[in-house]
Write a protein that holds these residues in place. Structure first.
Motif, PDB file in Angstrom:
ATOM      1  N   GLY A  34       0.787  -0.939  -0.123  1.00  0.00           N
ATOM      2  CA  GLY A  34      -0.034   0.037   0.417  1.00  0.00           C
ATOM      3  C   GLY A  34       1.038   1.574   0.146  1.00  0.00           C
ATOM      4  O   GLY A  34       0.532   2.250  -0.478  1.00  0.00           O
ATOM      5  N   ARG A  35       2.129   1.614   0.558  1.00  0.00           N
ATOM      6  CA  ARG A  35       2.820   2.580   0.536  1.00  0.00           C
ATOM      7  C   ARG A  35       3.369   2.746  -0.474  1.00  0.00           C
ATOM      8  O   ARG A  35       3.134   3.761  -1.376  1.00  0.00           O
ATOM      9  CB  ARG A  35       4.093   2.181   2.081  1.00  0.00           C
ATOM     10  CG  ARG A  35       5.124   3.529   2.249  1.00  0.00           C
ATOM     11  CD  ARG A  35       5.881   3.166   2.954  1.00  0.00           C
ATOM     12  NE  ARG A  35       5.447   3.015   4.253  1.00  0.00           N
ATOM     13  CZ  ARG A  35       5.502   1.364   5.607  1.00  0.00           C
ATOM     14  NH1 ARG A  35       5.884   0.512   4.723  1.00  0.00           N
ATOM     15  NH2 ARG A  35       5.205   1.552   6.290  1.00  0.00           N
ATOM     16  N   LYS A  36       3.702   1.646  -0.849  1.00  0.00           N
ATOM     17  CA  LYS A  36       4.355   1.941  -2.553  1.00  0.00           C
ATOM     18  C   LYS A  36       3.117   2.067  -3.450  1.00  0.00           C
ATOM     19  O   LYS A  36       3.714   3.409  -4.436  1.00  0.00           O
ATOM     20  CB  LYS A  36       4.969   0.405  -3.503  1.00  0.00           C
ATOM     21  CG  LYS A  36       6.066   0.636  -4.139  1.00  0.00           C
ATOM     22  CD  LYS A  36       6.194  -0.766  -4.831  1.00  0.00           C
ATOM     23  CE  LYS A  36       6.589  -0.930  -6.327  1.00  0.00           C
ATOM     24  NZ  LYS A  36       6.480   0.181  -7.449  1.00  0.00           N
ATOM     25  N   ARG A  37       2.339   1.830  -3.386  1.00  0.00           N
ATOM     26  CA  ARG A  37       1.260   2.342  -4.932  1.00  0.00           C
ATOM     27  C   ARG A  37       0.979   4.093  -3.836  1.00  0.00           C
ATOM     28  O   ARG A  37       0.789   4.325  -5.258  1.00  0.00           O
ATOM     29  CB  ARG A  37      -0.442   1.420  -4.490  1.00  0.00           C
ATOM     30  CG  ARG A  37      -0.244   0.364  -4.778  1.00  0.00           C
ATOM     31  CD  ARG A  37       0.380  -0.219  -6.656  1.00  0.00           C
ATOM     32  NE  ARG A  37       0.602  -1.314  -6.988  1.00  0.00           N
ATOM     33  CZ  ARG A  37       1.554  -1.380  -6.840  1.00  0.00           C
ATOM     34  NH1 ARG A  37       3.201  -1.218  -7.190  1.00  0.00           N
ATOM     35  NH2 ARG A  37       1.776  -3.145  -7.507  1.00  0.00           N
ATOM     36  N   ALA A  38       0.988   3.966  -2.706  1.00  0.00           N
ATOM     37  CA  ALA A  38       0.779   5.563  -2.426  1.00  0.00           C
ATOM     38  C   ALA A  38       1.783   6.416  -2.975  1.00  0.00           C
ATOM     39  O   ALA A  38       1.650   7.709  -3.569  1.00  0.00           O
ATOM     40  CB  ALA A  38       1.087   6.273  -1.501  1.00  0.00           C
ATOM     41  N   ILE A  39       2.942   6.257  -2.570  1.00  0.00           N
ATOM     42  CA  ILE A  39       4.237   7.005  -2.794  1.00  0.00           C
ATOM     43  C   ILE A  39       4.500   7.009  -4.582  1.00  0.00           C
ATOM     44  O   ILE A  39       5.085   8.330  -5.083  1.00  0.00           O
ATOM     45  CB  ILE A  39       5.536   6.414  -2.390  1.00  0.00           C
ATOM     46  CG1 ILE A  39       5.937   6.537  -1.108  1.00  0.00           C
ATOM     47  CG2 ILE A  39       6.809   6.781  -3.416  1.00  0.00           C
ATOM     48  CD1 ILE A  39       6.369   5.215  -0.201  1.00  0.00           C
ATOM     49  N   ASP A  40       3.928   5.997  -5.643  1.00  0.00           N
ATOM     50  CA  ASP A  40       3.567   5.869  -6.727  1.00  0.00           C
ATOM     51  C   ASP A  40       2.953   7.122  -7.386  1.00  0.00           C
ATOM     52  O   ASP A  40       3.682   7.758  -8.580  1.00  0.00           O
ATOM     53  CB  ASP A  40       3.462   4.924  -7.255  1.00  0.00           C
ATOM     54  CG  ASP A  40       4.619   3.439  -7.769  1.00  0.00           C
ATOM     55  OD1 ASP A  40       5.537   3.392  -7.205  1.00  0.00           O
ATOM     56  OD2 ASP A  40       3.583   2.430  -7.675  1.00  0.00           O
ATOM     57  N   VAL A  41       1.618   7.261  -6.499  1.00  0.00           N
ATOM     58  CA  VAL A  41       1.418   8.377  -7.190  1.00  0.00           C
ATOM     59  C   VAL A  41       1.584   9.974  -6.937  1.00  0.00           C
ATOM     60  O   VAL A  41       1.004  10.585  -7.402  1.00  0.00           O
ATOM     61  CB  VAL A  41      -0.232   8.336  -6.293  1.00  0.00           C
ATOM     62  CG1 VAL A  41      -1.266   9.861  -6.751  1.00  0.00           C
ATOM     63  CG2 VAL A  41      -1.221   6.738  -6.939  1.00  0.00           C
ATOM     64  N   ILE A  42       2.231  10.207  -5.462  1.00  0.00           N
ATOM     65  CA  ILE A  42       2.160  11.516  -4.966  1.00  0.00           C
ATOM     66  C   ILE A  42       4.050  11.803  -5.623  1.00  0.00           C
ATOM     67  O   ILE A  42       3.802  13.172  -5.927  1.00  0.00           O
ATOM     68  CB  ILE A  42       3.081  11.202  -2.878  1.00  0.00           C
ATOM     69  CG1 ILE A  42       1.549  10.377  -2.944  1.00  0.00           C
ATOM     70  CG2 ILE A  42       3.690  12.163  -2.880  1.00  0.00           C
ATOM     71  CD1 ILE A  42       2.181  10.047  -1.553  1.00  0.00           C
ATOM     72  N   ASN A  43       4.722  10.581  -6.590  1.00  0.00           N
ATOM     73  CA  ASN A  43       5.695  10.943  -7.320  1.00  0.00           C
ATOM     74  C   ASN A  43       5.314  11.635  -8.397  1.00  0.00           C
ATOM     75  O   ASN A  43       6.051  11.550  -8.945  1.00  0.00           O
ATOM     76  CB  ASN A  43       7.031  10.075  -7.107  1.00  0.00           C
ATOM     77  CG  ASN A  43       7.541   9.510  -5.946  1.00  0.00           C
ATOM     78  OD1 ASN A  43       8.030   9.977  -4.785  1.00  0.00           O
ATOM     79  ND2 ASN A  43       7.950   8.468  -5.943  1.00  0.00           N
ATOM     80  N   GLN A  44       4.434  11.467  -9.021  1.00  0.00           N
ATOM     81  CA  GLN A  44       3.883  11.558  -9.977  1.00  0.00           C
ATOM     82  C   GLN A  44       3.153  13.489  -9.837  1.00  0.00           C
ATOM     83  O   GLN A  44       3.532  14.644 -10.385  1.00  0.00           O
ATOM     84  CB  GLN A  44       2.587  11.453 -10.205  1.00  0.00           C
ATOM     85  CG  GLN A  44       2.846  10.006 -10.975  1.00  0.00           C
ATOM     86  CD  GLN A  44       1.556   9.419 -11.312  1.00  0.00           C
ATOM     87  OE1 GLN A  44       0.612   9.527 -12.202  1.00  0.00           O
ATOM     88  NE2 GLN A  44       1.605   7.861 -11.740  1.00  0.00           N
TER      89      GLN A  44
END
Length: 228
Positions: A34-44
């Motif tokens: 879940g953390r990875k998916r959120a960070i993928d979104v945030i990094n955009q």
């Protein structure tokens, strides 16, 4: 707020003091997808980022270098490890890591382009106050991202949750936290709901704050009208 039970702040501090030394290899792997998916979104995204409940700082090295990061946490034990991680990894885009209550953030309105709270809302004593603070410090046009466990009564997942309940309480969670506790409280626009692994135990909610307040014919803002 059906099923929501308040948690004592001292109980949270004691729970995380116990878990801080082993958090990264115990609960950390369970929450990592879940953390990875959120960070993928945030990094955009661009600009400034506030991570509420930064914990041991496990997410800090994963944020894109173009983001200006601020983190806060209620637990000094967790925060100590986050600061050590930031120093060891020489994370120059981390502007500050502060001990702070998420329900009383010491930042001005609209300070951050993105605000994220991962695995936080189930441990705070007053989720409503925290959500209001996330909304307040988010800049107009910005986003609030929440990753959390939300209770489900039925099916395999419901059985797993009941089995995990003692461990959840040991972490300071209230395991019966429901998604409506968030979605029915906020004035932000919900733009995405994403079920996350493992087994859909966690959910990412992504909210957007209006770029500017709409003014009614009477000259009132939408917020003022709602509070009238």
């Amino acid at each position: 707020m059906t099923g929501l039970v308040r948690i004592d702040e001292q109980s949270v501090l004691k729970a995380y003091a116990r878990w801080a030394p082993v958090y990264d290899w115990s609960f950390g792997p369970i929450s990592d997808f879940g953390r990875k998916r959120a960070i993928d979104v945030i990094n955009q995204r661009q600009g400034s980022l506030l991570e509420v409940g930064v914990g041991t700082g496990v997410a800090l090295p994963r944020y894109a270098k173009h983001l200006a990061i601020t983190g806060i946490d209620f637990s000094p034990d967790m925060l100590r490890k986050a600061r050590q991680r930031a120093r060891a990894r020489k994370l120059r885009n981390v502007n500050g890591l502060y001990e702070m209550d998420a329900s009383e953030l010491k930042f001005d309105d609209g300070s951050f382009d993105t605000v994220v709270a991962m695995y936080v809302m189930t441990v705070v004593p007053d989720a409503n106050k925290v959500l209001r603070e996330l909304e307040r410090v988010c800049a107009p046009g910005g986003e609030v991202v929440i990753v959390n466990h939300f209770a489900q009564d039925h099916g395999v997942r419901g059985a797993v949750e009941r089995w995990m309940a003692p461990a959840a309480r040991a972490l300071g969670w209230h395991p019966d936290f429901r998604i409506e506790t968030i979605t029915e409280m906020t004035t932000l626009e919900l733009v995405e709901t994403r079920s996350l692994q493992p087994m859909g135990l966690f959910t990412m909610l992504r909210f957007r704050k209006a770029a500017e307040e709409k003014i009614t014919e009477k000259g009132e803002s939408e917020t003022e009208k709602a509070l009238a």
